[in-house]
Write an enzyme that holds these catalytic residues in place. Structure first.
Site, PDB file in Angstrom:
ATOM      1  N   ARG A  67      13.448   2.256   3.237  1.00  0.00           N
ATOM      2  CA  ARG A  67      13.012   1.158   2.701  1.00  0.00           C
ATOM      3  C   ARG A  67      13.102   0.376   1.487  1.00  0.00           C
ATOM      4  O   ARG A  67      13.554  -0.674   1.207  1.00  0.00           O
ATOM      5  CB  ARG A  67      11.410   1.409   2.779  1.00  0.00           C
ATOM      6  N   ASN A 109       0.484 -13.482   2.099  1.00  0.00           N
ATOM      7  CA  ASN A 109       0.524 -13.044   3.413  1.00  0.00           C
ATOM      8  C   ASN A 109      -0.664 -13.656   4.481  1.00  0.00           C
ATOM      9  O   ASN A 109      -1.757 -14.093   3.603  1.00  0.00           O
ATOM     10  CB  ASN A 109       0.643 -11.579   3.527  1.00  0.00           C
ATOM     11  N   HIS A 111      -3.099 -12.836   7.646  1.00  0.00           N
ATOM     12  CA  HIS A 111      -3.561 -11.731   8.277  1.00  0.00           C
ATOM     13  C   HIS A 111      -4.435 -11.983   9.496  1.00  0.00           C
ATOM     14  O   HIS A 111      -5.498 -12.844   9.053  1.00  0.00           O
ATOM     15  CB  HIS A 111      -3.942 -10.707   7.545  1.00  0.00           C
ATOM     16  N   SER A 138      -7.104 -14.564   7.333  1.00  0.00           N
ATOM     17  CA  SER A 138      -7.273 -14.494   5.759  1.00  0.00           C
ATOM     18  C   SER A 138      -5.913 -14.713   5.370  1.00  0.00           C
ATOM     19  O   SER A 138      -4.900 -14.083   5.829  1.00  0.00           O
ATOM     20  CB  SER A 138      -7.706 -12.970   5.415  1.00  0.00           C
ATOM     21  N   GLU A 145      -0.905  -2.270  -1.598  1.00  0.00           N
ATOM     22  CA  GLU A 145      -1.693  -1.575  -0.445  1.00  0.00           C
ATOM     23  C   GLU A 145      -1.734  -2.576   0.592  1.00  0.00           C
ATOM     24  O   GLU A 145      -1.954  -3.779   0.459  1.00  0.00           O
ATOM     25  CB  GLU A 145      -3.128  -1.368  -0.841  1.00  0.00           C
ATOM     26  N   ASP A 147      -2.135  -5.077   3.423  1.00  0.00           N
ATOM     27  CA  ASP A 147      -3.303  -6.069   3.734  1.00  0.00           C
ATOM     28  C   ASP A 147      -4.431  -6.021   2.719  1.00  0.00           C
ATOM     29  O   ASP A 147      -5.871  -6.003   3.230  1.00  0.00           O
ATOM     30  CB  ASP A 147      -3.724  -5.778   5.043  1.00  0.00           C
TER      31      ASP A 147
END
Length: 221
Positions: A67, A109, A111, A138, A145, A147
Site C-alpha cells: 500500500r 471524502n 461516505h 456525511s 482512521e 471514515d
C-alpha cells in the site's frame, strides 16, 4: 485566483459528475478540476473526465507490492497537478497514514451513512439490518482512521418500510450529490478548516447547513 481540485475515483463517477456540474454552475466558484485519477483502469469516471476535457490518469494498485508503494506513486501523480484540495469520490482504497498526513486538512471524502454510524462497506445493508429510522450521507476530512475524520456536513433520509438496499442507496446517493459540492465550496473558500483534529468554522455555517439537510428530509417523507 482559481483553485485547483484533483478528484480520486474508482467507479462510475456519479459524485464526479455532481462536482463538475457544481464547478460549471458556480456553486463551487473559481475552481478547476485539474485531474481525475483512478486506481482502476476501466473506471467509467475516467471516460467522464476525458469527455469533459480533464486529464484522466490511472495508477493501478495491482502494480504495486505494498500500500505504501502505491500511495507514493499516487501522491506523485497528484502533486504534479499542485491541487489546493483532493476529493475522494468513490475511491475504494484505504490510504496510509503518511499519505493522509501529506494532504491533511486538504482532503475530503463522502461516505454513505450518518457517521459515526456504519463506517466501512455495506452501509445500506447495515442500516436495514439495524432497523434505524434515519440513514444518510456525511462529508468529512480524511484522517488515518477509516471514515473517522471530523465531519463537515451531513444529510439524512428516512428509512421507509418498503426500502431495500437499492432504493435506500438511491436516495442516499442523491444527498451525496447535494452535500459534497457544498462541503468542497466551503473548504475551497476558506470557510471551514481542520484544526487540531476538529472541524473549525471561520464563518457561521448554520443557515447553509440547514438548507443542505432540509431537502433530503422532505424528499424522503
Amino acid at each position: 485566483m482559481t483553485k485547483r481540485l484533483v478528484i480520486l475515483v474508482s467507479g462510475r463517477g456519479s459524485n464526479l459528475q455532481s462536482i463538475l456540474a457544481a464547478c460549471h454552475s458556480g456553486q463551487i466558484p473559481d475552481t478547476q478540476v485539474v485531474a481525475v485519477i483512478s486506481n482502476r483502469p476501466g473506471a467509467r469516471a475516467l471516460e467522464l473526465a476525458m469527455t469533459a476535457g480533464i486529464p484522466a490518469l490511472t495508477v493501478d494498485h495491482r502494480g504495486y507490492g505494498t500500500r505504501a508503494d502505491f500511495d507514493a506513486a499516487l501522491q506523485k501523480q497528484i502533486d504534479d497537478y499542485a491541487p489546493n484540495v483532493v476529493a475522494l469520490a468513490g475511491f475504494m482504497r484505504q490510504l496510509t497514514p503518511a499519505f493522509v498526513r501529506h494532504y491533511e486538512g486538504r482532503m475530503l471524502n463522502v461516505h454513505p451513512s450518518l457517521l459515526p454510524a456504519f463506517p466501512g462497506l455495506h452501509t445500506h445493508a447495515q442500516a436495514l439490518e439495524q432497523g434505524v429510522c434515519w440513514h444518510g450521507a456525511s462529508v468529512h476530512f480524511v484522517t488515518a482512521e477509516l471514515d473517522a475524520g471530523p465531519i463537515i456536513i451531513q444529510a439524512a433520509v428516512a428509512v421507509l418500510p418498503a426500502d431495500d438496499e437499492q432504493s435506500l442507496a438511491a436516495r442516499v446517493l442523491a444527498t451525496e450529490h447535494r452535500i459534497y459540492p457544498q462541503a468542497l465550496a466551503w473548504l475551497l473558500a476558506g470557510r471551514v478548516a481542520l484544526v487540531a483534529g476538529r472541524t473549525l468554522w471561520r464563518e457561521p455555517p448554520q443557515t447553509a447547513t440547514r438548507e443542505a439537510i432540509a431537502p433530503s428530509l422532505e424528499s424522503s417523507s
